[in-house]
Design a protein around this motif. Structure first.
Motif, PDB file in Angstrom:
ATOM      1  N   GLY A   9       0.858  -1.185   0.000  1.00  0.00           N
ATOM      2  CA  GLY A   9       0.000   0.000   0.000  1.00  0.00           C
ATOM      3  C   GLY A   9       0.890   1.230   0.000  1.00  0.00           C
ATOM      4  O   GLY A   9       1.494   1.563   1.025  1.00  0.00           O
ATOM      5  N   GLY A  11       0.077   4.433  -0.524  1.00  0.00           N
ATOM      6  CA  GLY A  11      -0.701   5.666  -0.461  1.00  0.00           C
ATOM      7  C   GLY A  11      -0.024   6.657   0.476  1.00  0.00           C
ATOM      8  O   GLY A  11       1.201   6.660   0.627  1.00  0.00           O
ATOM      9  N   THR A  12      -0.831   7.490   1.116  1.00  0.00           N
ATOM     10  CA  THR A  12      -0.319   8.530   2.016  1.00  0.00           C
ATOM     11  C   THR A  12       0.679   7.969   3.012  1.00  0.00           C
ATOM     12  O   THR A  12       1.810   8.447   3.131  1.00  0.00           O
ATOM     13  N   MET A  13       0.273   6.913   3.724  1.00  0.00           N
ATOM     14  CA  MET A  13       1.136   6.394   4.793  1.00  0.00           C
ATOM     15  C   MET A  13       2.262   5.533   4.244  1.00  0.00           C
ATOM     16  O   MET A  13       3.413   5.660   4.656  1.00  0.00           O
ATOM     17  N   ASP A  32       1.684  -2.214  -4.443  1.00  0.00           N
ATOM     18  CA  ASP A  32       0.352  -1.618  -4.317  1.00  0.00           C
ATOM     19  C   ASP A  32      -0.588  -2.388  -5.240  1.00  0.00           C
ATOM     20  O   ASP A  32      -0.165  -2.901  -6.273  1.00  0.00           O
ATOM     21  N   GLY A  33      -1.859  -2.474  -4.841  1.00  0.00           N
ATOM     22  CA  GLY A  33      -2.849  -3.209  -5.633  1.00  0.00           C
ATOM     23  C   GLY A  33      -3.049  -2.606  -7.008  1.00  0.00           C
ATOM     24  O   GLY A  33      -3.404  -3.299  -7.959  1.00  0.00           O
ATOM     25  N   ALA A  88       0.146  -1.041   4.764  1.00  0.00           N
ATOM     26  CA  ALA A  88      -0.539   0.270   4.874  1.00  0.00           C
ATOM     27  C   ALA A  88      -1.603   0.375   3.795  1.00  0.00           C
ATOM     28  O   ALA A  88      -1.663   1.348   3.041  1.00  0.00           O
ATOM     29  N   ILE A  89      -2.449  -0.677   3.670  1.00  0.00           N
ATOM     30  CA  ILE A  89      -3.536  -0.652   2.675  1.00  0.00           C
ATOM     31  C   ILE A  89      -4.762  -0.012   3.320  1.00  0.00           C
ATOM     32  O   ILE A  89      -4.725   0.452   4.460  1.00  0.00           O
ATOM     33  N   GLU A  91      -8.222   0.828   5.205  1.00  0.00           N
ATOM     34  CA  GLU A  91      -8.607   0.439   6.577  1.00  0.00           C
ATOM     35  C   GLU A  91      -9.861  -0.454   6.552  1.00  0.00           C
ATOM     36  O   GLU A  91     -10.932  -0.049   7.021  1.00  0.00           O
ATOM     37  N   LYS A  96      -7.392  -6.556   5.121  1.00  0.00           N
ATOM     38  CA  LYS A  96      -6.157  -6.763   5.886  1.00  0.00           C
ATOM     39  C   LYS A  96      -6.017  -8.237   6.277  1.00  0.00           C
ATOM     40  O   LYS A  96      -4.933  -8.802   6.195  1.00  0.00           O
ATOM     41  N   ASN A 116      -0.103  -1.076   9.899  1.00  0.00           N
ATOM     42  CA  ASN A 116      -0.154   0.338  10.289  1.00  0.00           C
ATOM     43  C   ASN A 116      -1.590   0.750  10.632  1.00  0.00           C
ATOM     44  O   ASN A 116      -1.900   1.936  10.678  1.00  0.00           O
ATOM     45  N   SER A 118      -5.009   1.986  12.137  1.00  0.00           N
ATOM     46  CA  SER A 118      -5.316   2.938  13.205  1.00  0.00           C
ATOM     47  C   SER A 118      -6.330   2.350  14.175  1.00  0.00           C
ATOM     48  O   SER A 118      -6.333   2.700  15.352  1.00  0.00           O
ATOM     49  N   HIS A 139       2.271   1.625  14.299  1.00  0.00           N
ATOM     50  CA  HIS A 139       1.337   2.701  13.969  1.00  0.00           C
ATOM     51  C   HIS A 139       2.087   4.018  13.834  1.00  0.00           C
ATOM     52  O   HIS A 139       2.399   4.675  14.827  1.00  0.00           O
ATOM     53  N   PHE A 140       2.377   4.352  12.569  1.00  0.00           N
ATOM     54  CA  PHE A 140       3.030   5.621  12.255  1.00  0.00           C
ATOM     55  C   PHE A 140       1.975   6.715  12.211  1.00  0.00           C
ATOM     56  O   PHE A 140       0.803   6.463  11.996  1.00  0.00           O
ATOM     57  N   ASN A 142       0.775  10.618  10.590  1.00  0.00           N
ATOM     58  CA  ASN A 142       0.832  11.313   9.300  1.00  0.00           C
ATOM     59  C   ASN A 142       1.249  12.779   9.479  1.00  0.00           C
ATOM     60  O   ASN A 142       0.624  13.456  10.278  1.00  0.00           O
TER      61      ASN A 142
HETATM   62  N1  LIG Z   1      -3.772   8.763   6.737  1.00  0.00           N
HETATM   63  C1  LIG Z   1      -3.516   8.797   8.042  1.00  0.00           C
HETATM   64  O1  LIG Z   1      -3.513   9.852   8.692  1.00  0.00           O
HETATM   65  C2  LIG Z   1      -3.173   7.522   8.777  1.00  0.00           C
HETATM   66  C3  LIG Z   1      -2.416   7.612   9.963  1.00  0.00           C
HETATM   67  C4  LIG Z   1      -2.054   6.429  10.616  1.00  0.00           C
HETATM   68  C5  LIG Z   1      -2.476   5.205  10.113  1.00  0.00           C
HETATM   69  N2  LIG Z   1      -3.236   5.147   8.971  1.00  0.00           N
HETATM   70  C6  LIG Z   1      -3.615   3.826   8.467  1.00  0.00           C
HETATM   71  O2  LIG Z   1      -2.730   3.492   7.401  1.00  0.00           O
HETATM   72  C7  LIG Z   1      -3.429   2.691   6.433  1.00  0.00           C
HETATM   73  C8  LIG Z   1      -3.320   3.344   5.066  1.00  0.00           C
HETATM   74  O3  LIG Z   1      -3.916   4.635   5.122  1.00  0.00           O
HETATM   75  P1  LIG Z   1      -3.622   5.736   3.997  1.00  0.00           P
HETATM   76  O4  LIG Z   1      -4.206   7.001   4.511  1.00  0.00           O
HETATM   77  O5  LIG Z   1      -2.220   5.684   3.580  1.00  0.00           O
HETATM   78  O6  LIG Z   1      -4.542   5.184   2.795  1.00  0.00           O
HETATM   79  P2  LIG Z   1      -4.433   5.523   1.235  1.00  0.00           P
HETATM   80  O7  LIG Z   1      -5.812   5.312   0.683  1.00  0.00           O
HETATM   81  O8  LIG Z   1      -3.731   6.809   0.992  1.00  0.00           O
HETATM   82  O9  LIG Z   1      -3.474   4.361   0.664  1.00  0.00           O
HETATM   83  C9  LIG Z   1      -3.837   3.011   0.616  1.00  0.00           C
HETATM   84  C10 LIG Z   1      -3.110   2.364  -0.562  1.00  0.00           C
HETATM   85  O10 LIG Z   1      -3.284   0.940  -0.486  1.00  0.00           O
HETATM   86  C11 LIG Z   1      -3.559   0.423  -1.773  1.00  0.00           C
HETATM   87  N3  LIG Z   1      -4.317  -0.800  -1.544  1.00  0.00           N
HETATM   88  C12 LIG Z   1      -5.592  -0.906  -1.091  1.00  0.00           C
HETATM   89  N4  LIG Z   1      -5.905  -2.209  -0.948  1.00  0.00           N
HETATM   90  C13 LIG Z   1      -4.797  -2.936  -1.294  1.00  0.00           C
HETATM   91  C14 LIG Z   1      -4.478  -4.314  -1.312  1.00  0.00           C
HETATM   92  N5  LIG Z   1      -5.380  -5.243  -0.941  1.00  0.00           N
HETATM   93  N6  LIG Z   1      -3.226  -4.689  -1.697  1.00  0.00           N
HETATM   94  C15 LIG Z   1      -2.313  -3.772  -2.059  1.00  0.00           C
HETATM   95  N7  LIG Z   1      -2.559  -2.428  -2.042  1.00  0.00           N
HETATM   96  C16 LIG Z   1      -3.787  -2.024  -1.662  1.00  0.00           C
HETATM   97  C17 LIG Z   1      -4.334   1.523  -2.486  1.00  0.00           C
HETATM   98  O11 LIG Z   1      -4.201   1.393  -3.913  1.00  0.00           O
HETATM   99  C18 LIG Z   1      -3.658   2.788  -1.931  1.00  0.00           C
HETATM  100  O12 LIG Z   1      -2.575   3.187  -2.757  1.00  0.00           O
HETATM  101  C19 LIG Z   1      -4.837   2.506   6.972  1.00  0.00           C
HETATM  102  O13 LIG Z   1      -4.916   1.314   7.708  1.00  0.00           O
HETATM  103  C20 LIG Z   1      -5.008   3.717   7.883  1.00  0.00           C
HETATM  104  O14 LIG Z   1      -5.961   3.490   8.894  1.00  0.00           O
HETATM  105  C21 LIG Z   1      -3.572   6.278   8.285  1.00  0.00           C
END
Ligand SMILES: NC(=O)c1ccc[n+]([C@@H]2O[C@H](COP(=O)([O-])OP(=O)(O)OC[C@H]3O[C@@H](n4cnc5c(N)ncnc54)[C@H](O)[C@@H]3O)[C@@H](O)[C@H]2O)c1
Length: 284
Positions: A9, A11-13, A32-33, A88-89, A91, A96, A116, A118, A139-140, A142
């Motif tokens: 994953g 994405g952001t995290m 990433d998916g 970090a896919i 939530e 997961k 990761n 939350s 748990h990182f 953002n």
């Molecule tokens: N954004 C935050 O502030 C924050 C802070 C701490 C923890 N988290 C946790 O981190 C995790 C990711 O959050 P995010 O904000 O980065 O989400 P995001 O939507 O920005 O990124 C998720 C990524 O995962 C990919 N993905 C989804 N399902 C997949 C799979 N089955 N296999 C491979 N890749 C897959 C998506 O294409 C996407 O690029 C979540 O569990 C969230 O709760 C988020």
């Protein structure tokens, strides 16, 4: 010695965590998916490292060496050599659980598998993996390259050696690694989420001006940012979701989101990302 870290994953995290791992000297394999998200994630990592160079926090040579240690794989099968994997896919518990079951079949038996998440039970994820002794929460916060804290979540099922290795890994990233039992909201969100709900309650019940609520908490309680501005930053939707998850996890309605937040959610007033929340923002 640098390890090989898988990140699932990007994405952001995931992109932020990848950057942190690279800067600490590890090799990173990103998965990433979606191919588009994978490409975007790799670009985000490169931009993040460039920013560190611009700020004088990283030598250009070190950036180039870090980028050379970054590779991408199309599927988790590409994580066979990893010492540790951070998930970090999205939530979603089912996603997961399915991913960890797959990770346990493709990674080395001694690899550490970290989530990761939350708000999803790390114990549930560990059980779904079929290899619960090797699963922890990392748990990182953002943005991961900036925020010092990593909550290192311990379940009752994890092996002592695996947990100690995860704690040492987080410390080795230069993070403040805080041991934390697997309970809803862990430590920070268990405290912060209800505090933010209380700020909304105070606003709704007193009729104070939102800017004054924020100014008061900055000047009087030493908050670096007012609570309402903080909700706008993290997103009303995220605050509602976090409140509901903790309330459900603890079976305690006192943690439920304040009704004003639910109204804002229904109206699409989510904070900075929509241009309006408790405060108004220029559209992003
Ligand atoms: N954004 C935050 O502030 C924050 C802070 C701490 C923890 N988290 C946790 O981190 C995790 C990711 O959050 P995010 O904000 O980065 O989400 P995001 O939507 O920005 O990124 C998720 C990524 O995962 C990919 N993905 C989804 N399902 C997949 C799979 N089955 N296999 C491979 N890749 C897959 C998506 O294409 C996407 O690029 C979540 O569990 C969230 O709760 C988020």
């Amino acid at each position: 010695m640098g390890m090989t870290v898988g990140i699932v994953g990007l994405g952001t995290m995931g992109a932020g965590i990848a950057q942190v791992c690279l800067e600490a000297g590890h090799a990173v394999v990103g998965v990433d998916g979606s191919a588009e998200a994978r490409a975007r994630g790799l670009e985000t990592v490169a931009r993040g490292l460039d920013r560190r160079v611009d700020k004088g926090r990283l030598e250009a040579d070190a950036r180039d060496a870090a980028l050379a240690r970054l590779t991408a794989a199309e599927a988790v099968a590409g994580l066979a050599e990893c010492d540790l994997v951070v998930e970090a896919i999205a939530e979603l518990p089912e996603a997961k659980h399915a991913l960890f079951a797959e990770l346990a079949t493709v990674t080395r038996p001694d690899a550490i598998l970290a989530t990761n998440t939350s708000a999803i039970s790390v114990t549930g994820i560990a059980e779904a993996s079929g290899r619960p002794g090797r699963v922890v929460g990392l748990h990182f916060f953002n943005p991961a390259p900036v925020m010092p804290l990593v909550e290192v979540v311990r379940t009752a099922l994890v092996e002592d050696e695996a947990y100690a290795a995860a704690l040492a890994f987080a410390e080795g990233l230069g993070k403040e690694a805080v041991p934390c039992p697997d309970t809803p909201g862990f430590i920070v969100n268990r405290i912060l989420v209800p505090m933010l709900n209380d700020a909304v309650r105070a606003l709704a019940e007193t009729g104070a001006d939102p800017a004054d609520v924020d100014r008061a908490m900055k000047a009087g309680a030493g908050w670096p940012m007012g609570p309402l501005a903080l909700i706008d930053l993290i997103g009303v939707d995220v605050q509602v979701h976090a409140s509901e998850a903790i309330a459900a996890g603890l079976g305690d309605a006192a943690y439920a989101p304040h009704p004003l937040l639910l109204e804002m959610l229904a109206e699409g007033r989510l904070g900075r990302k929509t241009g309006h929340g408790f405060h108004d923002y220029a559209r992003p």
